[in-house]
Write a protein that holds these residues in place. Sequence first.
Motif, PDB file in Angstrom:
ATOM      1  N   ILE A 165       0.859  -1.186   0.000  1.00 40.18           N
ATOM      2  CA  ILE A 165       0.000   0.000   0.000  1.00 40.18           C
ATOM      3  C   ILE A 165       0.898   1.240   0.000  1.00 40.18           C
ATOM      4  CG2 ILE A 165      -1.866   1.225   1.201  1.00 40.18           C
ATOM      5  CD1 ILE A 165      -2.785  -1.543   0.290  1.00 40.18           C
ATOM      6  N   LYS A 166       0.690   2.086  -1.011  1.00 41.41           N
ATOM      7  CA  LYS A 166       1.523   3.294  -1.114  1.00 41.41           C
ATOM      8  C   LYS A 166       0.895   4.414  -0.297  1.00 41.41           C
ATOM      9  CE  LYS A 166       4.159   6.005  -4.448  1.00 41.41           C
ATOM     10  NZ  LYS A 166       4.567   6.081  -5.860  1.00 41.41           N
ATOM     11  N   ARG A 167       1.670   4.941   0.635  1.00 41.53           N
ATOM     12  CA  ARG A 167       1.145   5.890   1.598  1.00 41.53           C
ATOM     13  C   ARG A 167       1.526   7.334   1.311  1.00 41.53           C
ATOM     14  NH1 ARG A 167      -2.421   5.962   2.680  1.00 41.53           N
ATOM     15  NH2 ARG A 167      -2.374   6.996   4.687  1.00 41.53           N
ATOM     16  N   THR A 168       0.570   8.186   1.589  1.00 43.30           N
ATOM     17  CA  THR A 168       0.801   9.618   1.429  1.00 43.30           C
ATOM     18  C   THR A 168       1.451  10.195   2.692  1.00 43.30           C
ATOM     19  OG1 THR A 168      -0.275  11.762   1.167  1.00 43.30           O
ATOM     20  CG2 THR A 168      -1.583  10.056   2.230  1.00 43.30           C
ATOM     21  N   PRO A 169       2.309  11.183   2.520  1.00 37.10           N
ATOM     22  CA  PRO A 169       2.846  11.872   3.699  1.00 37.10           C
ATOM     23  C   PRO A 169       1.901  12.987   4.148  1.00 37.10           C
ATOM     24  CG  PRO A 169       3.857  12.753   1.726  1.00 37.10           C
ATOM     25  CD  PRO A 169       2.910  11.678   1.270  1.00 37.10           C
ATOM     26  N   ASN A 170       0.859  13.216   3.357  1.00 30.95           N
ATOM     27  CA  ASN A 170      -0.020  14.357   3.641  1.00 30.95           C
ATOM     28  C   ASN A 170      -1.065  14.010   4.714  1.00 30.95           C
ATOM     29  OD1 ASN A 170       1.236  15.942   1.515  1.00 30.95           O
ATOM     30  ND2 ASN A 170       0.172  14.592   0.105  1.00 30.95           N
ATOM     31  N   VAL A 171      -0.621  13.355   5.765  1.00 34.21           N
ATOM     32  CA  VAL A 171      -1.486  13.007   6.901  1.00 34.21           C
ATOM     33  C   VAL A 171      -0.711  13.293   8.181  1.00 34.21           C
ATOM     34  CG1 VAL A 171      -2.831  11.190   5.761  1.00 34.21           C
ATOM     35  CG2 VAL A 171      -0.660  10.603   6.818  1.00 34.21           C
ATOM     36  N   ALA A 172      -1.448  13.358   9.299  1.00 39.81           N
ATOM     37  CA  ALA A 172      -0.783  13.694  10.565  1.00 39.81           C
ATOM     38  C   ALA A 172       0.138  12.562  11.026  1.00 39.81           C
ATOM     39  CB  ALA A 172      -1.829  14.009  11.627  1.00 39.81           C
ATOM     40  N   THR A 173      -0.377  11.348  11.091  1.00 40.77           N
ATOM     41  CA  THR A 173       0.464  10.232  11.523  1.00 40.77           C
ATOM     42  C   THR A 173       0.402   9.101  10.496  1.00 40.77           C
ATOM     43  OG1 THR A 173      -1.389   9.601  12.900  1.00 40.77           O
ATOM     44  CG2 THR A 173       0.538  10.503  14.046  1.00 40.77           C
ATOM     45  N   ILE A 174       1.482   8.929   9.808  1.00 41.54           N
ATOM     46  CA  ILE A 174       1.546   7.927   8.746  1.00 41.54           C
ATOM     47  C   ILE A 174       1.560   6.512   9.343  1.00 41.54           C
ATOM     48  CG2 ILE A 174       4.084   7.831   8.533  1.00 41.54           C
ATOM     49  CD1 ILE A 174       3.630   7.903   5.439  1.00 41.54           C
ATOM     50  N   SER A 175       2.074   6.376  10.563  1.00 38.95           N
ATOM     51  CA  SER A 175       2.203   5.039  11.147  1.00 38.95           C
ATOM     52  C   SER A 175       0.839   4.427  11.483  1.00 38.95           C
ATOM     53  CB  SER A 175       3.102   5.072  12.378  1.00 38.95           C
ATOM     54  OG  SER A 175       2.651   6.043  13.282  1.00 38.95           O
ATOM     55  N   GLU A 176      -0.175   5.300  11.748  1.00 36.10           N
ATOM     56  CA  GLU A 176      -1.520   4.790  12.026  1.00 36.10           C
ATOM     57  C   GLU A 176      -2.035   3.949  10.862  1.00 36.10           C
ATOM     58  OE1 GLU A 176      -3.453   4.825  14.770  1.00 36.10           O
ATOM     59  OE2 GLU A 176      -1.594   5.603  15.657  1.00 36.10           O
ATOM     60  N   SER A 177      -1.898   4.490   9.661  1.00 38.46           N
ATOM     61  CA  SER A 177      -2.416   3.767   8.509  1.00 38.46           C
ATOM     62  C   SER A 177      -1.545   2.551   8.194  1.00 38.46           C
ATOM     63  CB  SER A 177      -2.552   4.680   7.297  1.00 38.46           C
ATOM     64  OG  SER A 177      -1.294   5.135   6.900  1.00 38.46           O
ATOM     65  N   ALA A 178      -0.258   2.624   8.504  1.00 39.17           N
ATOM     66  CA  ALA A 178       0.600   1.450   8.304  1.00 39.17           C
ATOM     67  C   ALA A 178       0.148   0.307   9.212  1.00 39.17           C
ATOM     68  CB  ALA A 178       2.058   1.814   8.574  1.00 39.17           C
ATOM     69  N   LYS A 179      -0.300   0.668  10.423  1.00 35.89           N
ATOM     70  CA  LYS A 179      -0.833  -0.333  11.358  1.00 35.89           C
ATOM     71  C   LYS A 179      -2.048  -1.025  10.759  1.00 35.89           C
ATOM     72  CE  LYS A 179       0.479   1.419  15.820  1.00 35.89           C
ATOM     73  NZ  LYS A 179       0.184   2.455  16.778  1.00 35.89           N
ATOM     74  N   VAL A 180      -2.934  -0.210  10.206  1.00 38.90           N
ATOM     75  CA  VAL A 180      -4.156  -0.738   9.596  1.00 38.90           C
ATOM     76  C   VAL A 180      -3.816  -1.659   8.425  1.00 38.90           C
ATOM     77  CG1 VAL A 180      -6.249  -0.081   8.334  1.00 38.90           C
ATOM     78  CG2 VAL A 180      -5.555   1.206  10.358  1.00 38.90           C
ATOM     79  N   VAL A 181      -2.855  -1.243   7.618  1.00 39.81           N
ATOM     80  CA  VAL A 181      -2.434  -2.068   6.475  1.00 39.81           C
ATOM     81  C   VAL A 181      -1.979  -3.443   6.977  1.00 39.81           C
ATOM     82  CG1 VAL A 181      -0.686  -2.328   4.651  1.00 39.81           C
ATOM     83  CG2 VAL A 181      -1.842  -0.121   4.977  1.00 39.81           C
ATOM     84  N   LYS A 182      -1.196  -3.433   8.043  1.00 35.59           N
ATOM     85  CA  LYS A 182      -0.708  -4.703   8.595  1.00 35.59           C
ATOM     86  C   LYS A 182      -1.877  -5.550   9.128  1.00 35.59           C
ATOM     87  CE  LYS A 182       2.147  -6.499  12.347  1.00 35.59           C
ATOM     88  NZ  LYS A 182       3.040  -7.493  11.770  1.00 35.59           N
ATOM     89  N   GLN A 183      -2.757  -4.912   9.867  1.00 37.91           N
ATOM     90  CA  GLN A 183      -3.922  -5.628  10.428  1.00 37.91           C
ATOM     91  C   GLN A 183      -4.760  -6.290   9.340  1.00 37.91           C
ATOM     92  OE1 GLN A 183      -6.135  -2.680  12.593  1.00 37.91           O
ATOM     93  NE2 GLN A 183      -4.587  -2.579  14.222  1.00 37.91           N
ATOM     94  N   GLU A 184      -4.920  -5.595   8.222  1.00 41.64           N
ATOM     95  CA  GLU A 184      -5.793  -6.109   7.158  1.00 41.64           C
ATOM     96  C   GLU A 184      -5.063  -7.025   6.188  1.00 41.64           C
ATOM     97  OE1 GLU A 184      -8.880  -5.908   7.492  1.00 41.64           O
ATOM     98  OE2 GLU A 184      -8.976  -4.319   9.001  1.00 41.64           O
TER      99      GLU A 184
END
Lengths: 304, 251
Positions: A165-184
């Motif tokens: 999953i390619k992530r944008t830096p235009n968010v407050a905390t990028i690690s939150e969405s990385a967590k979700v990616v791992k969970q899913e």
Amino acid sequence: MSVDLSVNIGNLKLQNPVILASGTVGYGNEISNFTDLSKIGAIVTKSISLKPRKGNPPQRIVETPSGMLNAIGLANVGLEVFINEKIPFLREVNSTVICNIAASTIEEYVECTKALNDHDTIKAFEINVSCPNVKEGGLTFGNDTNAVGRITEKVRAATGKPVIIKRTPNVATISESAKVVKQEGGDAVSAINTLVGTAFNIRTRKPKIFNVTGGLSGPAIKPVALAKVLEISRNVEIPIIGIGGIVDWSDAVEFMIAGSTAFQIGTINFINPNAGLEIIEGLEKYCEETSISKLSELTASYQI
Amino acid sequence: MVISKAPVVSTREIHENIFLLEARCPVVASQIKPGQFCNIKITEFSSPLLRRPFSVCDVNGNSIYFMFNIFGEGTKLLSRKREGDTVNILAPLGNGFTIEGDYEHAIIVAGGLGAAPFPFLTKKLDGKKISTFIGGRTANDVITYGMENIQTATEDGSLGFKGNVVQLLKNNLPEIKKHKTRIFSCGPNPMLRALKEFCIENEIECQASTECAMACGFGICQGCPIETAEKDKYLLVCKDGPVFDVRDVII
């Protein structure tokens, strides 16, 4: 001393960590005049969408200090032409291909993934949930951690190949969405996509690019990208493909130290289309000089 | 297409704020055609970051020549290149002018720095009757280097015909009509648009060298779209052009 440059992303083994970033190599044919794609870790295709996209009107590109803004608008040939005309070439040059998919609905992501899943040439998928330059495609998802989770879950269900999953830096905390990616069930995150930026002509007072804003890339964004990679690395246990302003092997080493398993090079391909091979040579030499037998030892080796 | 580190032979100011850089680059000199371009990395540093596209102005033996003005940081640095310096050239790029074909009279129409590709074309048009029409806002903008049989037009009347270069061309229509003609053009978009209209109206073949901001110069960045008659897709200036038949593109 022979150095082992190979790295693993999910069940995908790459001969080295150098990946050519989406949107900076087209579908491989033009850049193959300058470089041997079979020796590069992998290439990521220009984003493919279900239907062809014309992209934004000019001006699409402007140079900024040590960087550039682009607003191409996901111009691409569409799924059908990609399968019929582009995949055969990529197969012929023996390149490890990661297919980047852009879409405006979750169903479209799934449909594209399914349609491409049977093609052996495609070894993994990179899901673009973060294009800053089209209204409906990506960024709206990219800013919504729940949506990123849903897309990851659905695409995961559609393929057994690695899902990045390619992530944008235009968010407050990028690690939150990385967590979700791992969970899913996502196999890796690639970070970062471009930063939203703009530039004005001081005579006409108009934006220099038609889309008003564009995505900033190049050496200018390297420190930001490194910080985002580090943030993910310290908070989530998931392979990271680092991206952002790499121009040579020393930049690449820095990204690996900050937590990247592999990395992508983008803007530099426009300037030196053989940069990937030069980086591989540089990494080999660096490992020899510093007595590293396995390059992957570098990943997240930061001393903080 | 090659990437070549080319030694600079000289940089001369041939006209007010117009420079001519000569670089020794046998591999490009032997391959490049008029209207094709080179994408030049001016320094080894990351600022300026991108290559800069320049059409080839002339070729002489192993040397290639570029004509440019100081427009920004890149061209300022380029104008200071001296013997012993190098430039990193990626070339030859794009499709140049089509010289071959059934016509007797070649007409060159240039506006301002649009004159850049024509010294080389003029050389290669050997055997054709050549007429050159050059326009600019003032006498200062009219660059005649390396061209022959020239008529000039300036908007302020400071040199030659008072008006724009396409009006000047219209005044010459009876003479133009006498031969089978092909027009080769390069210049600002308003000039190319007026020229396109004139050529379509009078059924004259016309090729135009177009311009667009670009990064790579060979098709991977997708940065330089140009509108075509086909509504659902763009062509790329770098790869499909920069020279187009004016009927095929919307300028």
